[in-house]
Design an enzyme around this catalytic site. Structure first.
Site, PDB file in Angstrom:
ATOM      1  N   GLY A   7       0.836  -1.193   0.000  1.00 17.05           N
ATOM      2  CA  GLY A   7       0.000   0.000   0.000  1.00 17.05           C
ATOM      3  C   GLY A   7       0.870   1.242   0.000  1.00 17.05           C
ATOM      4  O   GLY A   7       1.989   1.226   0.520  1.00 17.05           O
ATOM      5  N   GLN A  21       3.108   9.919   0.693  1.00 17.55           N
ATOM      6  CA  GLN A  21       4.390   9.221   0.860  1.00 17.55           C
ATOM      7  C   GLN A  21       5.339   9.463  -0.318  1.00 17.55           C
ATOM      8  O   GLN A  21       6.511   9.129  -0.233  1.00 17.55           O
ATOM      9  CB  GLN A  21       4.172   7.720   1.057  1.00 17.55           C
ATOM     10  N   CYS A  62       5.681   0.064   7.315  1.00 17.01           N
ATOM     11  CA  CYS A  62       5.360   1.228   6.481  1.00 17.01           C
ATOM     12  C   CYS A  62       6.583   1.589   5.653  1.00 17.01           C
ATOM     13  O   CYS A  62       7.700   1.623   6.177  1.00 17.01           O
ATOM     14  CB  CYS A  62       4.972   2.398   7.385  1.00 17.01           C
ATOM     15  N   LEU A  63       6.375   1.860   4.359  1.00 22.04           N
ATOM     16  CA  LEU A  63       7.502   2.192   3.491  1.00 22.04           C
ATOM     17  C   LEU A  63       8.187   3.490   3.916  1.00 22.04           C
ATOM     18  O   LEU A  63       9.348   3.708   3.572  1.00 22.04           O
ATOM     19  CB  LEU A  63       7.040   2.299   2.031  1.00 22.04           C
ATOM     20  N   HIS A 121      -4.711   1.726   7.458  1.00 22.62           N
ATOM     21  CA  HIS A 121      -3.344   2.246   7.570  1.00 22.62           C
ATOM     22  C   HIS A 121      -3.128   3.371   6.543  1.00 22.62           C
ATOM     23  O   HIS A 121      -2.591   4.430   6.865  1.00 22.62           O
ATOM     24  CB  HIS A 121      -2.361   1.090   7.345  1.00 22.62           C
ATOM     25  N   GLU A 122      -3.577   3.128   5.296  1.00 21.37           N
ATOM     26  CA  GLU A 122      -3.353   4.119   4.229  1.00 21.37           C
ATOM     27  C   GLU A 122      -4.223   5.361   4.433  1.00 21.37           C
ATOM     28  O   GLU A 122      -3.769   6.473   4.190  1.00 21.37           O
ATOM     29  CB  GLU A 122      -3.605   3.487   2.857  1.00 21.37           C
ATOM     30  N   HIS A 156      -2.688   7.712   6.724  1.00 23.64           N
ATOM     31  CA  HIS A 156      -1.668   8.565   6.101  1.00 23.64           C
ATOM     32  C   HIS A 156      -2.293   9.868   5.579  1.00 23.64           C
ATOM     33  O   HIS A 156      -1.685  10.932   5.668  1.00 23.64           O
ATOM     34  CB  HIS A 156      -1.011   7.861   4.905  1.00 23.64           C
TER      35      HIS A 156
HETATM   36 NI    NI Z   1       2.437   3.415   5.691  1.00 24.48          NI
END
Ligand code: NI
Length: 173
Positions: free
Chosen positions: A46, A51, A94-95, A136-137, A140
């Site tokens: 995701g 991000q 998380c990236l 989660h997304e 963000h």
């Molecule tokens: Ni994340």
């Protein structure tokens, strides 16, 4: 399609509340393409637009396993309209916070309203990993990271580590 650099903790853009997408046009389609490319390259399941440094309410998800055909899904202006009382716990990562994983408890099921890539209004009932991933997304888009769901102690340890890392990278650059 281009792989874009992923913004990492403690970049303040990650704390920004993303603004709604106003038009589903060629520019947006190009951004969605870049986001998929960036997510597959990472690799991750995701990615929110913020991000890659673009605070717009847009995210992409692909939960297909490595040996399965790709299953790319883009969510424009997604909104949780219902959450279950039942909770479930997943180990999240998380990236934007590489190599940190921890258990987060969230509603086990959610209903999400969103606009798809063709500009159509959609609704999806999400369960399992999809429910966790989309929450989660969407977090963000509201400037919330998964570490914000951990204890204050754990969170501050992670923030300190990444702040130090960013300082070291600046000094050697
Ligand atoms: Ni994340």
């Amino acid at each position: 399609m281009t792989i874009r650099p992923i913004v990492k903790l403690p970049d303040p853009v990650l704390k920004q509340v993303s603004q709604p997408v106003e038009r589903v046009d060629d520019e947006l389609h190009a951004l969605v393409g870049d986001m998929f490319q960036t997510m597959y390259d990472a690799p991750g399941i995701g990615l929110a637009a913020v991000q890659v440094g673009i605070p717009r309410r847009l995210l992409v998800i692909d939960l297909a396993k490595e040996d399965q055909p790709k299953d790319p899904m883009a969510f424009i202006n997604p909104e949780i309209v219902w959450s279950s009382d039942d909770l479930s716990t997943y180990e999240e990562g998380c990236l934007s916070i590489p190599d940190v994983f921890d258990n987060v408890e969230r509603p086990a099921e959610v209903k999400v309203k969103y606009v798809d890539e063709s500009g159509k209004q959609q609704e999806m009932h999400c369960t399992g990993l999809m429910a966790t991933c989309i929450q989660h997304e969407i977090d963000h888009l509201n400037g919330i990271l998964f570490i914000d769901h951990l204890s204050r102690l754990k969170r501050s340890m992670v923030v300190r580590k990444f702040t130090k890392l960013a300082r070291q990278q600046r000094e050697t650059a």
